[in-house]
Design a protein around this motif. Structure first.
Motif, PDB file in Angstrom:
ATOM      1  N   TRP A 148     -63.212  -0.798 110.246  1.00  0.00           N
ATOM      2  CA  TRP A 148     -62.952  -0.283 111.591  1.00  0.00           C
ATOM      3  C   TRP A 148     -62.400   1.140 111.517  1.00  0.00           C
ATOM      4  O   TRP A 148     -62.811   2.023 112.290  1.00  0.00           O
ATOM      5  CB  TRP A 148     -61.951  -1.177 112.325  1.00  0.00           C
ATOM      6  N   PHE A 149     -61.465   1.357 110.602  1.00  0.00           N
ATOM      7  CA  PHE A 149     -60.845   2.671 110.456  1.00  0.00           C
ATOM      8  C   PHE A 149     -61.869   3.735 110.060  1.00  0.00           C
ATOM      9  O   PHE A 149     -61.931   4.815 110.651  1.00  0.00           O
ATOM     10  CB  PHE A 149     -59.725   2.604 109.413  1.00  0.00           C
ATOM     11  N   VAL A 150     -62.676   3.428 109.044  1.00  0.00           N
ATOM     12  CA  VAL A 150     -63.670   4.388 108.553  1.00  0.00           C
ATOM     13  C   VAL A 150     -64.712   4.685 109.628  1.00  0.00           C
ATOM     14  O   VAL A 150     -65.078   5.845 109.859  1.00  0.00           O
ATOM     15  CB  VAL A 150     -64.333   3.865 107.267  1.00  0.00           C
ATOM     16  N   ALA A 151     -65.182   3.635 110.300  1.00  0.00           N
ATOM     17  CA  ALA A 151     -66.193   3.837 111.345  1.00  0.00           C
ATOM     18  C   ALA A 151     -65.664   4.729 112.462  1.00  0.00           C
ATOM     19  O   ALA A 151     -66.344   5.661 112.912  1.00  0.00           O
ATOM     20  CB  ALA A 151     -66.637   2.486 111.898  1.00  0.00           C
ATOM     21  N   ALA A 152     -64.429   4.462 112.895  1.00  0.00           N
ATOM     22  CA  ALA A 152     -63.840   5.275 113.965  1.00  0.00           C
ATOM     23  C   ALA A 152     -63.657   6.715 113.513  1.00  0.00           C
ATOM     24  O   ALA A 152     -63.970   7.654 114.254  1.00  0.00           O
ATOM     25  CB  ALA A 152     -62.500   4.678 114.396  1.00  0.00           C
ATOM     26  N   ALA A 217     -60.751   6.379 119.496  1.00  0.00           N
ATOM     27  CA  ALA A 217     -60.731   6.492 118.036  1.00  0.00           C
ATOM     28  C   ALA A 217     -59.363   6.118 117.475  1.00  0.00           C
ATOM     29  O   ALA A 217     -59.264   5.376 116.479  1.00  0.00           O
ATOM     30  CB  ALA A 217     -61.110   7.911 117.619  1.00  0.00           C
ATOM     31  N   LEU A 218     -58.286   6.597 118.093  1.00  0.00           N
ATOM     32  CA  LEU A 218     -56.945   6.269 117.604  1.00  0.00           C
ATOM     33  C   LEU A 218     -56.644   4.784 117.764  1.00  0.00           C
ATOM     34  O   LEU A 218     -56.021   4.171 116.886  1.00  0.00           O
ATOM     35  CB  LEU A 218     -55.898   7.095 118.347  1.00  0.00           C
ATOM     36  N   ALA A 219     -57.069   4.206 118.888  1.00  0.00           N
ATOM     37  CA  ALA A 219     -56.848   2.773 119.084  1.00  0.00           C
ATOM     38  C   ALA A 219     -57.572   1.965 118.004  1.00  0.00           C
ATOM     39  O   ALA A 219     -57.032   0.978 117.482  1.00  0.00           O
ATOM     40  CB  ALA A 219     -57.330   2.362 120.474  1.00  0.00           C
TER      41      ALA A 219
END
Length: 273
Positions: A148-152, A217-219
């Motif tokens: 999730w982090f990388v995709a965002a 993106a931050l969420a």
């Protein structure tokens, strides 16, 4: 009796399409060489986020009497400042190419420059996370959370580079480009839930923040690295974190696709003029 002249076939020059992998690889290598010769392009955008993560976040935690998780909250929030700053500074290369006379030959430049922007941004985000870990700012990321982090992060970086490429193709001088950078890269950061939830904003600004790709993106990043879905709930007012995460991912992906298409069109028009 007539002489027969043999037909000689001349070798034809093989032309490659501007968007071929070879062209993109060449342009990416060229941009990487330029970046390597100017290390400040890697270091300068990193200074402010590292300052926020290592100095300001602990100071805010102490001043506001918050718990230790606030340091992690702000550390992830600083990534939302690092990505726009780095991609917007990378957009300056378009103006340099245009002023040096190479812009017309670099029709695949948006893709080549984007690859370098993604690579340098990934390096800087990695350094930021390492510094945060050394400062004992802990994260709680699972394998799925890391995705999730990388995709965002990747999709948001693509979207912001689309903005940088478009602006650089429309703005004639470097000074004008830099003057517009704070309004694009910094102002949204204060409204997107970087230091506090968007629910703390006045109602009008809260609704405005929900339409910012940085807010989504931050969420997503906090959901991935911290397991914190409160940012997603502030946006969607739902109870299923996974569904809200998919919705926010679609928003960021939509912005990335739209802004990339706009940047390529604007760059091409500017290059052939």
């Amino acid at each position: 009796m007539s002489a027969i002249t043999p037909e000689i076939t001349l070798p034809r020059e093989r032309r490659r399409a501007p968007g071929s992998l070879a062209a993109i690889r060449t342009l990416a290598g060229r941009r990487f060489a330029l970046t390597a010769r100017t290390p400040r392009e890697l270091v300068v955008p990193l200074l402010t986020p590292v300052l926020f993560a290592l100095v300001i976040a602990p100071a805010l935690k102490k001043a506001l009497h918050t718990n230790a998780s606030y340091e992690s909250y702000v550390a992830v929030g600083t990534i939302g400042l690092l990505i726009p700053l780095n991609t917007m500074f990378s957009g300056l290369s378009v103006i340099v190419d245009r002023e040096s006379g190479a812009g017309r030959e670099l029709l695949a430049a948006p893709i080549g420059n984007l690859l370098i922007a993604l690579a340098t941004t990934a390096l800087q985000v990695g350094v930021l996370l390492v510094f945060a870990d050394l400062r004992r700012i802990h994260f709680n990321a699972s394998a799925t959370g890391a995705l999730w982090f990388v995709a965002a992060g990747v999709l948001f970086a693509i979207a912001m580079y689309g903005v940088a490429e478009t602006l650089a193709s429309r703005v004639p001088r470097t000074e004008e480009y830099i003057a517009r950078l704070p309004a694009i890269a910094i102002v949204p950061w204060f409204l997107a839930g970087s230091l506090f939830p968007i629910t703390a904003l006045p109602l009008g600004l809260e609704w405005f923040a929900r339409f910012l790709p940085l807010t989504h993106a931050l969420a997503l990043m906090r959901y991935g690295l911290l397991g914190d879905s409160s940012g997603l709930a502030s946006i969607w007012k739902g109870s299923d974190p996974t569904m809200m995460a998919f919705l926010s991912l679609l928003v960021v992906a939509g912005f990335a696709l739209l802004l990339t298409r706009v940047s390529i069109r604007v760059f091409t028009k500017a290059a052939v003029r």
